[in-house]
Design a protein around this motif. Structure first.
Motif, PDB file in Angstrom:
ATOM      1  N   UNK A 106       0.858  -1.173   0.000  1.00 17.99           N
ATOM      2  CA  UNK A 106       0.000   0.000   0.000  1.00 17.99           C
ATOM      3  C   UNK A 106       0.905   1.238   0.000  1.00 17.99           C
ATOM      4  N   UNK A 107       0.886   1.956  -1.123  1.00 19.94           N
ATOM      5  CA  UNK A 107       1.747   3.133  -1.287  1.00 19.94           C
ATOM      6  C   UNK A 107       0.986   4.342  -0.775  1.00 19.94           C
ATOM      7  N   UNK A 127      -5.049  12.474  -0.559  1.00 19.58           N
ATOM      8  CA  UNK A 127      -5.713  12.444  -1.858  1.00 19.58           C
ATOM      9  C   UNK A 127      -5.965  11.024  -2.329  1.00 19.58           C
ATOM     10  N   UNK A 128      -5.232  10.054  -1.763  1.00 27.59           N
ATOM     11  CA  UNK A 128      -5.427   8.675  -2.161  1.00 27.59           C
ATOM     12  C   UNK A 128      -4.181   7.841  -1.945  1.00 27.59           C
ATOM     13  N   UNK A 129      -4.271   6.570  -2.298  1.00 32.22           N
ATOM     14  CA  UNK A 129      -3.148   5.649  -2.157  1.00 32.22           C
ATOM     15  C   UNK A 129      -3.213   4.615  -3.275  1.00 32.22           C
ATOM     16  N   UNK A 130      -2.128   3.902  -3.447  1.00 32.79           N
ATOM     17  CA  UNK A 130      -2.048   2.861  -4.474  1.00 32.79           C
ATOM     18  C   UNK A 130      -1.926   1.501  -3.805  1.00 32.79           C
ATOM     19  N   UNK A 131      -2.685   0.549  -4.291  1.00 31.34           N
ATOM     20  CA  UNK A 131      -2.577  -0.833  -3.842  1.00 31.34           C
ATOM     21  C   UNK A 131      -1.884  -1.619  -4.951  1.00 31.34           C
ATOM     22  N   UNK A 132      -0.635  -1.961  -4.734  1.00 36.32           N
ATOM     23  CA  UNK A 132       0.186  -2.609  -5.756  1.00 36.32           C
ATOM     24  C   UNK A 132       0.369  -4.071  -5.393  1.00 36.32           C
ATOM     25  N   UNK A 158      -4.600  -1.052  -7.904  1.00 36.82           N
ATOM     26  CA  UNK A 158      -5.717  -0.140  -7.698  1.00 36.82           C
ATOM     27  C   UNK A 158      -5.246   1.219  -7.205  1.00 36.82           C
ATOM     28  N   UNK A 159      -5.961   2.253  -7.628  1.00 40.77           N
ATOM     29  CA  UNK A 159      -5.819   3.583  -7.052  1.00 40.77           C
ATOM     30  C   UNK A 159      -7.053   3.811  -6.194  1.00 40.77           C
ATOM     31  N   UNK A 160      -6.855   4.048  -4.902  1.00 41.45           N
ATOM     32  CA  UNK A 160      -7.949   4.243  -3.965  1.00 41.45           C
ATOM     33  C   UNK A 160      -8.024   5.721  -3.600  1.00 41.45           C
ATOM     34  N   UNK A 161      -9.208   6.319  -3.746  1.00 43.26           N
ATOM     35  CA  UNK A 161      -9.367   7.739  -3.454  1.00 43.26           C
ATOM     36  C   UNK A 161     -10.794   8.004  -3.014  1.00 43.26           C
ATOM     37  N   UNK A 187      -5.463 -10.277   3.124  1.00 41.86           N
ATOM     38  CA  UNK A 187      -5.480 -10.084   4.573  1.00 41.86           C
ATOM     39  C   UNK A 187      -4.181  -9.456   5.072  1.00 41.86           C
ATOM     40  N   UNK A 188      -3.086  -9.673   4.362  1.00 43.49           N
ATOM     41  CA  UNK A 188      -1.784  -9.152   4.786  1.00 43.49           C
ATOM     42  C   UNK A 188      -1.326  -8.079   3.800  1.00 43.49           C
ATOM     43  N   UNK A 189      -0.995  -6.918   4.333  1.00 43.20           N
ATOM     44  CA  UNK A 189      -0.605  -5.774   3.511  1.00 43.20           C
ATOM     45  C   UNK A 189       0.672  -5.168   4.076  1.00 43.20           C
ATOM     46  N   UNK A 190       1.621  -4.905   3.198  1.00 44.61           N
ATOM     47  CA  UNK A 190       2.848  -4.203   3.588  1.00 44.61           C
ATOM     48  C   UNK A 190       2.636  -2.710   3.343  1.00 44.61           C
ATOM     49  N   UNK A 191       3.054  -1.883   4.289  1.00 53.83           N
ATOM     50  CA  UNK A 191       2.750  -0.454   4.239  1.00 53.83           C
ATOM     51  C   UNK A 191       4.013   0.379   4.436  1.00 53.83           C
ATOM     52  N   UNK A 192       3.942   1.608   3.922  1.00 45.49           N
ATOM     53  CA  UNK A 192       5.035   2.563   4.104  1.00 45.49           C
ATOM     54  C   UNK A 192       4.865   3.234   5.463  1.00 45.49           C
ATOM     55  N   UNK A 193       5.419   2.617   6.481  1.00 42.63           N
ATOM     56  CA  UNK A 193       5.206   3.103   7.842  1.00 42.63           C
ATOM     57  C   UNK A 193       5.739   4.524   8.042  1.00 42.63           C
ATOM     58  N   UNK A 194       6.756   4.905   7.276  1.00 43.41           N
ATOM     59  CA  UNK A 194       7.300   6.262   7.424  1.00 43.41           C
ATOM     60  C   UNK A 194       6.313   7.325   6.956  1.00 43.41           C
ATOM     61  N   UNK A 195       5.272   6.913   6.229  1.00 44.44           N
ATOM     62  CA  UNK A 195       4.262   7.853   5.749  1.00 44.44           C
ATOM     63  C   UNK A 195       2.983   7.775   6.570  1.00 44.44           C
ATOM     64  N   UNK A 196       3.028   7.092   7.718  1.00 45.26           N
ATOM     65  CA  UNK A 196       1.843   6.890   8.542  1.00 45.26           C
ATOM     66  C   UNK A 196       2.078   7.434   9.948  1.00 45.26           C
TER      67      UNK A 196
END
Length: 353
Positions: free
Chosen positions: A23-24, A47-52, A59-62, A100-109
């Motif tokens: 999840x970007x 504005x949104x995020x990308x699910x790669x 997907x682009x989620x917005x 069920x399992x998603x890797x995320x950019x924790x530095x952006x959260x």
């Protein structure tokens, strides 16, 4: 490099890291991969995020404010417009895809975002994969950065004659912003730093109501964003009559430290070696304690991005990287001197912008 090519490169990295879903969330990373929304409107909005995914559609989620803009940058059938509450709805959508399992950019959260999103899906911290891709600029990016840097030089040439006794720091900050905007910049790279006299000893001085004296040092650090890419340059000048001996000596030391560090920029050199080159030179002249920050940083879609050019987390330089080299010496009693260039790492060495 096209956005699909960047996505392919990211997915190759994900496969090496054994990460099936990313999840970007970081705005500059989102823009780099899609062309959608370089910035979020507010620090507490998205504005949104990308699910790669390494397999299956991306997907682009917005939300509904950005539906049409998102469809200009992403296949419409893979734009998901979620409702509110945002994080709950994002998690619900992800689970409908069987994930069920998603890797995320924790530095952006922030912590709250991580905890809220984690109520719906299992989260895992991801390495900074997109940032790693962004460190190597392609020819189109380098052309944009060169143009952005050239505009920066033009603005310096325009504003310098206006540095006259009586002008305020705020006057100069507004003048340079207007010049950037009137010559095509979408925005400033960062709030400008303008320091007259002793205020130049503040590396990130905020422009105020101080007026320029008849004989005074002036430090200006500024940058504009052109075609999405940032410039960042610092200059320090003496305005008035004959500069003081302290100013002249400090300027000579800073510019020589910069020259020595830039001379070392080449593929295979570690960024901490560049920092040490400047620091050691200052140490030889007994002024190292007045060098209070890292030598520089990477620059591109963001003013400060990888690689860092300091003693911490060193990076081996590669062709296509763009860094700043900005040694400075600061003296609270009279001011400071910083001199900054942007430098591209080339196949055989470097090119100073």
């Amino acid at each position: 490099m096209s956005h699909p090519s960047r996505l392919d490169a990211l997915k190759d990295h994900m496969e090496r890291e054994e990460i099936p879903v990313l999840l970007v969330l970081h705005p500059a990373n989102r823009f780099y991969l899609s062309g959608f929304a370089l910035h979020d409107g507010q620090c507490n909005e998205s504005s949104g995020c990308l699910l790669i995914r390494t397999s299956g559609p991306d997907w682009l989620l917005t939300d509904s404010r950005f539906t049409e803009e998102a469809r200009r940058h992403w296949p419409a059938e893979f734009v998901h417009v979620h409702g509110m509450p945002r994080l709950e709805k994002i998690a619900e959508f992800i689970t409908t895809l069987g994930i069920r399992d998603v890797w995320v950019e924790t530095h952006a959260m922030c912590a709250e975002m991580y905890l809220e999103l984690g109520k719906g899906v299992h989260l895992h911290p991801a390495p900074r994969m997109v940032e790693n891709l962004r460190t190597i600029k392609d020819p189109d990016e380098l052309a944009a950065i060169r143009a952005s840097c050239a505009l920066n030089h033009r603005v310096y040439e325009t504003i310098r004659p206006h540095l006259k006794p009586g002008v305020t720091e705020k006057d100069m900050a507004w003048m340079l912003e207007r010049e950037f905007r009137e010559h095509g910049a979408e925005a400033l790279s960062f709030p400008p730093i303008v320091g007259f006299g002793p205020n130049g000893a503040l590396p990130h001085a905020t422009p105020g109501e101080d007026r320029l004296a008849s004989d005074s040092p002036v430090l200006i650090d500024m940058g504009g964003r052109l075609h999405g890419y940032c410039s960042d340059q610092t200059r320090t000048w003496w305005i008035g009559g004959t500069p003081t001996d302290a100013f002249r000596r400090t300027l000579d030391l800073v510019q020589e430290a910069q020259r020595l560090a830039i001379a070392r920029v080449a593929p295979g050199v570690s960024t901490d070696d560049l920092h040490a080159t400047a620091k050691d030179y200052f140490s030889c002249h007994g002024v190292a304690e007045h060098f209070t920050h890292s030598l520089g940083h990477g620059i591109g879609l963001e003013t400060h991005e990888a690689p860092g050019v300091g003693p911490i987390r060193p990076t081996i330089l590669q062709p296509g990287m763009v860094i700043t080299v900005e040694p400075g010496l600061y003296y609270p009693e009279w001011g400071g001197v910083r001199w900054e260039h942007m430098v591209v790492v080339t196949e055989n060495g470097h090119d100073v912008l």
